[in-house]
Design a protein around this motif. Structure first.
Motif, PDB file in Angstrom:
ATOM      1  N   ASP A   1      -6.051  -0.439   2.238  1.00 16.97           N
ATOM      2  CA  ASP A   1      -5.410  -1.552   2.924  1.00 16.97           C
ATOM      3  C   ASP A   1      -6.503  -2.279   3.701  1.00 16.97           C
ATOM      4  OD1 ASP A   1      -3.939  -3.289   4.446  1.00 16.97           O
ATOM      5  OD2 ASP A   1      -2.571  -1.791   5.270  1.00 16.97           O
TER       6      ASP A   1
ATOM      7  N   SER B   1       0.835  -1.204   0.000  1.00 12.09           N
ATOM      8  CA  SER B   1       0.000   0.000   0.000  1.00 12.09           C
ATOM      9  C   SER B   1       0.867   1.250   0.000  1.00 12.09           C
ATOM     10  CB  SER B   1      -0.924  -0.015   1.214  1.00 12.09           C
ATOM     11  OG  SER B   1      -1.652   1.191   1.313  1.00 12.09           O
TER      12      SER B   1
ATOM     13  N   PRO C   1      -4.932   7.261   0.749  1.00 15.33           N
ATOM     14  CA  PRO C   1      -4.783   5.945   1.368  1.00 15.33           C
ATOM     15  C   PRO C   1      -5.786   5.776   2.511  1.00 15.33           C
ATOM     16  CG  PRO C   1      -3.100   7.411   2.199  1.00 15.33           C
ATOM     17  CD  PRO C   1      -3.940   8.229   1.239  1.00 15.33           C
TER      18      PRO C   1
END
Length: 510
Positions: free
Chosen positions: A397, A285, A300
């Motif tokens: 993630d 990631s 993210p």
């Protein structure tokens, strides 16, 4: 030189497109290696031919937000399949330059620059004539000069520092030009008023006063080619500079769903990484975020319940678990099996139920933990959807799922759906809403990292063999909608091989 850049230059030369790399040719080799941008000036009449070539090479257009875009400049990114490097093209149809964060002038020199271009034999790329490049470099530096820059040049720390990009390019171009030719070109293009300051700069000076004198001399000539008025220009420059600072803060600390760099005009993309513990999800990631965040807006999001990014209201629960771990056991609330959520018990040899106080306490602790996780996933899903709707790239993630209950990012209170008490049924229904919403907000790409039992055991020795097998099976059993592309990567391979394979799949989805 990357194969992608070599292919692009070959196609442009064969099609006889009028182009050249018009600035910063001192580090053209670095640009051809994908380490910095490539600034190509192209004859606008060859625009359609250029679009066909860029498409054939695999370049994709990305759009800068209004406060970062400049007239007659387009952004393209290309992917070098062998190395995984991104190549950033600034495609200029006009010579747009000027003040920092504004570029408020357009020099009508495009035809002259393209007529006098030269082929760099070692790279096969056409470049601007060093005489014109040096003249444009000095004009650009003069127009960029601000009061704070003149003050900064006199500071001791500035004098002791390494040569700036401008000083390095200036020295490189001086070695390749004759001052008489530069002065002759400047007299024709800018007029005789710029000669004294330009003569000093060509003789070896590059002080702030010399650049300031050159700016005063060329501004009257270039006034007719200004893009913005005297009142509009500073306001726009300050707005753009503020936008630039906000982008830096957002990328490093906030990760808000606000487009500040470049977005995809074809729509946003959600990329999900799933896998059991020890398969390298978090590392991959971060790698993808760094790779794409070089030029694009990337958000993210950590959807897990471990040590990653957590909402402020879940942090006290995480701290409490850390201190109570010795009493409750090392198992986290999110990884308990479903039957542990109700008052647990242990059976004596005779078959009588013997209540276990620690199991009961762990089951009770699971309730606020499940509520906090559900709230957190609601907020992160909203941020994911907003970012995708705004053309941004989202790298997740882990991801909420409703197929495997009790662990692996699934709902923790689903076993209460048919409970005899209405409050338990209501809690189970409320907690499960974001997990069902995640199904509707299906990602574009899911990358499953799958590793053998022995590999995960070696990387995570604290995990039990049964727990490892359970997680591997759960990841392989996950299913996604028909619109989601799902790929599996062998997490036993090297990080470089995994990253390159993931980059190829990601690039195909952008």
């Amino acid at each position: 030189m990357l194969a992608l850049v070599k292919d692009l230059s070959r196609r442009l030369n064969e099609a006889e497109v009028a182009y050249c790399h018009w600035k910063s040719n001192e580090h053209l080799a670095a640009g051809a290696a994908g380490l910095t941008d490539l600034d190509l000036l192209v004859d606008r009449r060859h625009g359609l031919k250029l679009q066909h070539i860029l498409c054939a090479c695999g370049f994709k257009r990305f759009a800068a937000p209004p406060l970062r875009a400049y007239p007659a400049v387009e952004d393209y990114l290309g992917f070098d399949d062998a190395t995984g490097c991104l190549v950033h093209l600034h495609m200029h149809y006009e010579l747009t330059l000027g003040e920092r964060h504004l570029k408020g002038y357009r020099l009508p020199w495009e035809a002259r620059v393209l007529q006098t271009r030269r082929l760099e034999p070692s790279l096969g790329i056409y470049t601007a004539d060093p005489v014109l490049e040096l003249l444009m470099l000095l004009v650009r530096a003069a127009l960029k000069l601000r009061l704070r820059d003149r003050i900064g040049r006199h500071l001791p720390a500035r004098r002791r520092g390494k040569p700036s990009d401008f000083e390095r390019e200036l020295a490189w171009l001086r070695e390749r030009t004759q001052p008489a030719r530069v002065l002759e070109e400047a007299r024709d293009r800018l007029g005789p008023a710029c000669m004294p300051a330009l003569t000093r700069l060509l003789a070896g000076g590059h002080s702030a006063s010399d650049l300031s004198d050159l700016a005063k001399a060329v501004r009257p000539t270039l006034r007719a080619f200004r893009t913005y008025g005297p009142l509009d220009a500073p306001l726009r420059a300050w707005s753009r500079e503020l936008h630039w600072y906000l982008d830096a803060v957002n990328r490093r600390h906030l990760n808000l769903a606000i487009p500040l760099r470049r977005i995809c005009p074809r729509g946003g993309t959600v990329i999900v990484l799933v896998g059991s513990d020890g398969t390298g999800k978090s590392t991959l990631s971060r790698t993808l975020k760094t790779w794409l965040g070089w030029k694009l807006d990337v958000v993210p999001i950590y959807f897990g319940s471990g040590e990653g990014q957590a909402a402020i209201y879940r942090k006290p629960l995480r701290i409490a678990h850390r201190y109570l771990r010795a009493f409750l056991g090392r198992t986290s609330p999110a990884s308990l099996p479903p039957d542990a959520a109700s008052p647990a018990s242990a059976r004596a040899p005779g078959g009588d139920v013997q209540p276990d106080g620690r199991e009961t306490l762990r089951a009770l602790a699971r309730i606020p933990w499940a509520i906090a996780l559900s709230l957190e996933k609601r907020g992160k899903l909203r941020r994911m959807i907003r970012a995708r709707n705004r053309g941004m790239i989202v790298i997740c993630d882990r991801y909420p799922q409703s197929e495997v209950h009790g662990f692996n990012d699934g709902p923790l209170l689903s076993h209460w759906r048919n409970h005899r008490r209405w409050i338990c049924r209501a809690l189970s229904e409320w907690e499960g809403k974001p997990y069902l919403q995640a199904v509707d907000a299906a990602p574009e790409l899911v990358v499953k990292l799958v590793a053998a039992h022995a590999v995960v055991s070696l990387r995570r020795p604290e995990m039990s063999p049964r727990g490892i097998e359970r997680r591997i099976s759960a990841v392989q059993a996950l299913r996604f909608g028909a619109t989601t592309k799902v790929v599996e990567l062998d997490a036993s391979s090297s990080l470089e091989a995994i990253a390159l394979a993931a980059k190829r799949y990601v690039w195909a989805e952008l």
